[in-house]
Design a protein around this motif. Structure first.
Motif, PDB file in Angstrom:
ATOM      1  N   ARG A  48      39.128  39.839  40.498  1.00 41.11           N
ATOM      2  CA  ARG A  48      39.286  38.631  41.321  1.00 41.11           C
ATOM      3  C   ARG A  48      38.494  37.464  40.717  1.00 41.11           C
ATOM      4  O   ARG A  48      38.983  36.338  40.641  1.00 41.11           O
ATOM      5  CB  ARG A  48      38.802  38.910  42.744  1.00 41.11           C
ATOM      6  N   LEU A  49      37.277  37.766  40.265  1.00 39.95           N
ATOM      7  CA  LEU A  49      36.411  36.700  39.748  1.00 39.95           C
ATOM      8  C   LEU A  49      36.915  36.127  38.421  1.00 39.95           C
ATOM      9  O   LEU A  49      36.634  34.980  38.100  1.00 39.95           O
ATOM     10  CB  LEU A  49      34.979  37.221  39.569  1.00 39.95           C
ATOM     11  N   TYR A  50      37.649  36.942  37.665  1.00 39.39           N
ATOM     12  CA  TYR A  50      38.107  36.455  36.355  1.00 39.39           C
ATOM     13  C   TYR A  50      39.566  36.038  36.333  1.00 39.39           C
ATOM     14  O   TYR A  50      40.075  35.647  35.282  1.00 39.39           O
ATOM     15  CB  TYR A  50      37.779  37.487  35.261  1.00 39.39           C
ATOM     16  N   CYS A  51      40.233  36.076  37.467  1.00 39.81           N
ATOM     17  CA  CYS A  51      41.629  35.605  37.521  1.00 39.81           C
ATOM     18  C   CYS A  51      41.614  34.070  37.504  1.00 39.81           C
ATOM     19  O   CYS A  51      41.019  33.450  38.381  1.00 39.81           O
ATOM     20  CB  CYS A  51      42.317  36.107  38.784  1.00 39.81           C
ATOM     21  N   ASP A  54      43.230  32.567  40.695  1.00 41.55           N
ATOM     22  CA  ASP A  54      42.790  33.099  41.980  1.00 41.55           C
ATOM     23  C   ASP A  54      43.921  33.826  42.724  1.00 41.55           C
ATOM     24  O   ASP A  54      44.118  33.636  43.923  1.00 41.55           O
ATOM     25  CB  ASP A  54      42.261  31.935  42.834  1.00 41.55           C
TER      26      ASP A  54
END
Ligand code: SF4
Ligand code: SF4
Lengths: 71, 221
Positions: A48-51, A54
């Protein structure tokens, strides 16, 4: 399932590379991210943090607090 | 019953603001942070208002009669510039919340997003962005372009309409491919508005002989 939904995936593969447990794969036909091995997810949030767009939504009830170096 | 200004304004607000907001709220996607949801609403309203531009382009005589052409043109211009600004900022607004979250840096997210050329939705988005920029520039510089290329104002309007219709088709495709909230409901609603708007425009720019005969009302021979 920890990941609730993936909406608006652009198929960049960042989540595939960031997942330490090999949970996510890119679907060869659509080119978009799919949850291939949901039972292996350790709720680390890295996907989630690296998408970049978002696209990944996690279930709040199965969410652990994100630990960051600054607090 | 003659449509009054208030009735027309109410109908427009309902169609281009109220309904999109309702369909946004009904979209089967989880809600996110206030900032992210506000940015989604801003984008959806910009798209809806841009679709509304088709109905302010001399296509509905009742609107021209009720509000007078100069006022309609001014509204068309300012809504256009406002909505285009929001949509040109759309790629940057997507990564803006990353400033306030851990994880990928906003600039890295932007670069990854803009270089995912394998995805149709991204390519459509890039094409739309360029078309939108062209639409904004040619609108702003219209008088200079008309002078420079010695074309009539009507020809420029035809070009503007063609560009707007092309952008709308690609933008809807992009939104349906990648939009978080543009499922069947909102996507279908936007598609209906676009089809109606483009049909009205086509009617306006059809050669004279294909146009319906003027109404006899008011003619006393
Ligand atoms: S939360 Fe962590 S383990 Fe689960 S899919 Fe995402 S990156 Fe993989
Ligand atoms: S990081 Fe996001 S956009 Fe990229 S493949 Fe994964 S879900 Fe799709």
């Amino acid at each position: 399932m920890t990941i609730k939904s993936i909406h608006g995936c652009i198929g960049c593969g960042e989540c595939v590379q960031s997942c330490p447990c090999d949970v996510i794969r890119l679907d060869p036909s659509s080119g978009k991210a799919v949850i291939a091995y949901p039972e292996d997810c350790q709720i680390c949030h890295l996907c989630r943090l690296y998408c970049p767009v978002d696209a990944i939504e996690m279930s709040p009830e199965k969410t652990l607090p994100v630990i960051t170096p600054w607090g | 019953m003659k449509p009054t200004r208030t009735r027309l304004a109410f109908a427009a607000a309902l169609l281009f603001i109220g309904l999109p907001l309702l369909l946004f709220a009904r979209a089967p996607v989880p809600s996110r942070t206030l900032l992210k949801d506000s940015l989604s609403i801003l984008t959806i309203l910009a798209v809806a208002l841009l679709l509304g531009q088709f109905f302010l382009a001399r296509t509905i005589p009742a609107v021209q009669r009720a509000f007078k052409p100069p006022r309609v043109q001014a509204l068309h211009r300012w809504i256009g510039y406002g909505a285009i600004t929001v949509l040109l900022l759309h790629p940057f607004l997507i990564v803006l919340p990353r400033y306030f979250e851990p994880g990928v840096r906003p600039l890295d997210a932007l670069v990854t997003m803009l270089t995912s050329f394998d995805t149709l939705g991204v390519l459509l988005g890039l094409a739309c962005w360029l078309l939108l920029l062209l639409l904004a520039l040619t609108s702003h510089l219209r008088m200079r372009l008309i002078k420079r290329f010695r074309i009539s104002y009507r020809a420029w309007r035809g070009f503007h309409a063609l560009l707007a219709a092309g952008f709308t088709g690609l933008a809807l495709w992009h939104a349906i491919e990648l939009g978080r909230h543009t499922g069947w409901l909102l996507g279908g609603f936007f598609a209906l508005l676009a089809i109606a708007g483009i049909a009205l425009l086509a009617r306006l720019y059809l050669p004279e002989r294909h146009r319906p005969a003027p109404q006899a009302e008011g003619l006393h021979i």
